[in-house]
Design a protein around this motif. Structure first.
Motif, PDB file in Angstrom:
ATOM      1  N   GLY A 153      -5.815   6.559  13.443  1.00  0.00           N
ATOM      2  CA  GLY A 153      -6.101   7.779  14.190  1.00  0.00           C
ATOM      3  C   GLY A 153      -5.177   8.045  15.356  1.00  0.00           C
ATOM      4  O   GLY A 153      -5.598   8.621  16.369  1.00  0.00           O
ATOM      5  N   ALA A 154      -3.913   7.668  15.235  1.00  0.00           N
ATOM      6  CA  ALA A 154      -2.951   7.854  16.323  1.00  0.00           C
ATOM      7  C   ALA A 154      -1.802   8.743  15.865  1.00  0.00           C
ATOM      8  O   ALA A 154      -1.324   8.627  14.737  1.00  0.00           O
ATOM      9  N   ALA A 155      -1.359   9.625  16.737  1.00  0.00           N
ATOM     10  CA  ALA A 155      -0.187  10.446  16.445  1.00  0.00           C
ATOM     11  C   ALA A 155       1.067   9.562  16.501  1.00  0.00           C
ATOM     12  O   ALA A 155       1.164   8.679  17.362  1.00  0.00           O
ATOM     13  N   PRO A 156       2.034   9.775  15.611  1.00  0.00           N
ATOM     14  CA  PRO A 156       3.230   8.920  15.607  1.00  0.00           C
ATOM     15  C   PRO A 156       3.925   8.829  16.960  1.00  0.00           C
ATOM     16  O   PRO A 156       4.383   7.750  17.354  1.00  0.00           O
ATOM     17  N   GLU A 157       3.997   9.952  17.672  1.00  0.00           N
ATOM     18  CA  GLU A 157       4.700   9.931  18.960  1.00  0.00           C
ATOM     19  C   GLU A 157       3.955   9.132  20.026  1.00  0.00           C
ATOM     20  O   GLU A 157       4.496   8.850  21.100  1.00  0.00           O
ATOM     21  N   ARG A 158       2.709   8.741  19.745  1.00  0.00           N
ATOM     22  CA  ARG A 158       1.915   7.931  20.669  1.00  0.00           C
ATOM     23  C   ARG A 158       1.827   6.480  20.204  1.00  0.00           C
ATOM     24  O   ARG A 158       0.973   5.733  20.671  1.00  0.00           O
ATOM     25  N   CYS A 159       2.728   6.101  19.286  1.00  0.00           N
ATOM     26  CA  CYS A 159       2.727   4.738  18.752  1.00  0.00           C
ATOM     27  C   CYS A 159       3.948   3.964  19.232  1.00  0.00           C
ATOM     28  O   CYS A 159       5.049   4.496  19.306  1.00  0.00           O
ATOM     29  N   LEU A 160       3.718   2.692  19.537  1.00  0.00           N
ATOM     30  CA  LEU A 160       4.786   1.749  19.825  1.00  0.00           C
ATOM     31  C   LEU A 160       4.847   0.731  18.695  1.00  0.00           C
ATOM     32  O   LEU A 160       3.824   0.165  18.307  1.00  0.00           O
ATOM     33  N   VAL A 161       6.036   0.500  18.178  1.00  0.00           N
ATOM     34  CA  VAL A 161       6.253  -0.515  17.149  1.00  0.00           C
ATOM     35  C   VAL A 161       7.053  -1.659  17.762  1.00  0.00           C
ATOM     36  O   VAL A 161       8.072  -1.433  18.413  1.00  0.00           O
ATOM     37  N   VAL A 162       6.594  -2.892  17.551  1.00  0.00           N
ATOM     38  CA  VAL A 162       7.325  -4.083  18.004  1.00  0.00           C
ATOM     39  C   VAL A 162       7.872  -4.778  16.763  1.00  0.00           C
ATOM     40  O   VAL A 162       7.102  -5.203  15.901  1.00  0.00           O
ATOM     41  N   ARG A 189       0.803  -1.219   0.000  1.00  0.00           N
ATOM     42  CA  ARG A 189       0.000   0.000   0.000  1.00  0.00           C
ATOM     43  C   ARG A 189       0.838   1.271   0.000  1.00  0.00           C
ATOM     44  O   ARG A 189       0.278   2.372  -0.043  1.00  0.00           O
ATOM     45  N   VAL A 190       2.162   1.141   0.058  1.00  0.00           N
ATOM     46  CA  VAL A 190       3.016   2.326   0.105  1.00  0.00           C
ATOM     47  C   VAL A 190       4.080   2.255  -0.988  1.00  0.00           C
ATOM     48  O   VAL A 190       4.390   1.187  -1.503  1.00  0.00           O
ATOM     49  N   ALA A 191       4.634   3.411  -1.309  1.00  0.00           N
ATOM     50  CA  ALA A 191       5.642   3.477  -2.369  1.00  0.00           C
ATOM     51  C   ALA A 191       6.981   2.925  -1.905  1.00  0.00           C
ATOM     52  O   ALA A 191       7.721   2.317  -2.685  1.00  0.00           O
ATOM     53  N   ARG A 192       7.293   3.123  -0.632  1.00  0.00           N
ATOM     54  CA  ARG A 192       8.598   2.691  -0.107  1.00  0.00           C
ATOM     55  C   ARG A 192       8.388   1.761   1.080  1.00  0.00           C
ATOM     56  O   ARG A 192       7.653   2.077   2.006  1.00  0.00           O
ATOM     57  N   GLY A 193       9.056   0.613   1.042  1.00  0.00           N
ATOM     58  CA  GLY A 193       8.986  -0.314   2.164  1.00  0.00           C
ATOM     59  C   GLY A 193       9.979   0.053   3.256  1.00  0.00           C
ATOM     60  O   GLY A 193      10.757   1.003   3.129  1.00  0.00           O
ATOM     61  N   LYS A 194       9.960  -0.704   4.335  1.00  0.00           N
ATOM     62  CA  LYS A 194      10.928  -0.527   5.406  1.00  0.00           C
ATOM     63  C   LYS A 194      12.336  -0.683   4.823  1.00  0.00           C
ATOM     64  O   LYS A 194      12.542  -1.505   3.940  1.00  0.00           O
ATOM     65  N   PRO A 195      13.298   0.144   5.245  1.00  0.00           N
ATOM     66  CA  PRO A 195      13.341   0.995   6.435  1.00  0.00           C
ATOM     67  C   PRO A 195      12.740   2.396   6.284  1.00  0.00           C
ATOM     68  O   PRO A 195      12.905   3.222   7.182  1.00  0.00           O
ATOM     69  N   ALA A 196      12.084   2.687   5.174  1.00  0.00           N
ATOM     70  CA  ALA A 196      11.360   3.957   5.075  1.00  0.00           C
ATOM     71  C   ALA A 196      10.176   3.930   6.054  1.00  0.00           C
ATOM     72  O   ALA A 196       9.629   2.866   6.355  1.00  0.00           O
ATOM     73  N   PRO A 197       9.742   5.079   6.542  1.00  0.00           N
ATOM     74  CA  PRO A 197       8.677   5.121   7.552  1.00  0.00           C
ATOM     75  C   PRO A 197       7.263   5.035   7.000  1.00  0.00           C
ATOM     76  O   PRO A 197       6.297   5.013   7.769  1.00  0.00           O
ATOM     77  N   ASP A 198       7.114   4.967   5.675  1.00  0.00           N
ATOM     78  CA  ASP A 198       5.808   5.126   5.034  1.00  0.00           C
ATOM     79  C   ASP A 198       4.723   4.212   5.587  1.00  0.00           C
ATOM     80  O   ASP A 198       3.589   4.643   5.837  1.00  0.00           O
ATOM     81  N   LEU A 199       5.046   2.923   5.756  1.00  0.00           N
ATOM     82  CA  LEU A 199       4.028   1.960   6.175  1.00  0.00           C
ATOM     83  C   LEU A 199       3.539   2.247   7.585  1.00  0.00           C
ATOM     84  O   LEU A 199       2.328   2.202   7.854  1.00  0.00           O
ATOM     85  N   PHE A 200       4.445   2.565   8.483  1.00  0.00           N
ATOM     86  CA  PHE A 200       4.050   2.857   9.851  1.00  0.00           C
ATOM     87  C   PHE A 200       3.247   4.159   9.930  1.00  0.00           C
ATOM     88  O   PHE A 200       2.278   4.260  10.699  1.00  0.00           O
ATOM     89  N   LEU A 201       3.627   5.137   9.144  1.00  0.00           N
ATOM     90  CA  LEU A 201       2.875   6.393   9.130  1.00  0.00           C
ATOM     91  C   LEU A 201       1.466   6.189   8.565  1.00  0.00           C
ATOM     92  O   LEU A 201       0.499   6.784   9.063  1.00  0.00           O
ATOM     93  N   LEU A 202       1.346   5.333   7.560  1.00  0.00           N
ATOM     94  CA  LEU A 202       0.020   5.011   7.021  1.00  0.00           C
ATOM     95  C   LEU A 202      -0.840   4.339   8.079  1.00  0.00           C
ATOM     96  O   LEU A 202      -2.013   4.703   8.268  1.00  0.00           O
ATOM     97  N   ALA A 203      -0.281   3.377   8.788  1.00  0.00           N
ATOM     98  CA  ALA A 203      -1.035   2.677   9.820  1.00  0.00           C
ATOM     99  C   ALA A 203      -1.500   3.634  10.912  1.00  0.00           C
ATOM    100  O   ALA A 203      -2.661   3.595  11.346  1.00  0.00           O
ATOM    101  N   ALA A 204      -0.599   4.507  11.351  1.00  0.00           N
ATOM    102  CA  ALA A 204      -0.957   5.459  12.402  1.00  0.00           C
ATOM    103  C   ALA A 204      -2.059   6.401  11.926  1.00  0.00           C
ATOM    104  O   ALA A 204      -3.027   6.669  12.663  1.00  0.00           O
ATOM    105  N   ALA A 205      -1.942   6.895  10.708  1.00  0.00           N
ATOM    106  CA  ALA A 205      -2.937   7.832  10.190  1.00  0.00           C
ATOM    107  C   ALA A 205      -4.307   7.173  10.088  1.00  0.00           C
ATOM    108  O   ALA A 205      -5.328   7.759  10.485  1.00  0.00           O
TER     109      ALA A 205
END
Length: 224
Positions: free
Chosen positions: A159-168, A140-156
């Protein structure tokens, strides 16, 4: 993160190596496909090179080593071998169901795998009921990890702000993606692949705030 300690609004989970013990299986299949071109592509090398990265990285190496475009049947054969191995061998990471069911925060999956592989993996591991409707794939994103795109899409979308997200995450590229997204990253070294290539120090160096050896260890730390 647990019911008693809701530190985050959203917990974003990698799939391979975090929810399902798939990395040793998938890397073994890659050795079968790539080592005929270069014997250096043994299990440790393949893990170091591809863990947490999308399928396009594998295809790029294949084409470079073979000297031409991947044949039409390459991806089909690769997936057939991989899915057969998953159906025969794939298991959940120990303790993952109990940990996820105890989350106070919202949660989702954000994986470098495509939707078909994610669903097969979660169904085979008996975890599909926890994640149906909570899945984000790198497709669903143009760039895979290690780019941040996928995590930013998930947060958006959750409905969560990035600074309020934990990634495991279990991979260096995943931890780097989380940090690039402005999120807290925890490393999880619970998959069987850590017995082949121990990357706990590398996860910490990449920016993981803590590295845990099991889901139980992580849950107990967060509850404390």
């Amino acid at each position: 993160m647990t019911r008693s300690s809701p530190h985050f609004d959203l917990v974003i989970l990698d799939c391979d190596g975090v929810l399902v013990d798939s990395e040793t299986i998938s890397c073994r299949i890659l050795v079968e496909l790539l080592s005929p071109f270069d014997p250096a592509y043994d299990l440790r090398h393949v893990m170091r090179r591809f863990l947490g990265r999308p399928a396009s990285a594998v295809i790029e190496d294949y084409e470079r080593m073979s000297g031409g475009p991947a044949p039409d049947g390459f991806t089909r054969d690769w997936r057939a071998r991989l899915f057969a191995a998953f159906c025969a061998e794939l298991r959940p990471i120990a303790g993952v169901r109990e940990a996820v069911e105890a989350f106070a925060a919202d949660y989702c999956v954000a994986s470098s795998s495509d939707e078909e592989r994610i669903e097969l993996s979660l169904r085979q591991a008996g975890l599909w009921d926890l994640f149906d409707g909570r899945i984000f794939s790198t497709t669903r994103v143009a760039r895979g990890k290690p780019a941040p795109d996928l995590f930013l899409l998930a947060a958006a979308e959750r409905g969560a702000a990035p600074e309020r997200c934990l990634v495991v995450e279990d991979s260096v590229s995943g931890v780097k993606a989380a940090r690039a997204a402005g999120m807290t990253a925890f490393g999880l070294a619970a998959g069987s692949h850590f017995s082949v290539l121990d990357q706990r120090d590398a996860l910490a160096e990449a920016g993981a705030e803590r590295v845990f050896g099991s889901w139980r260890e992580l849950a107990l730390q967060e509850a404390g």
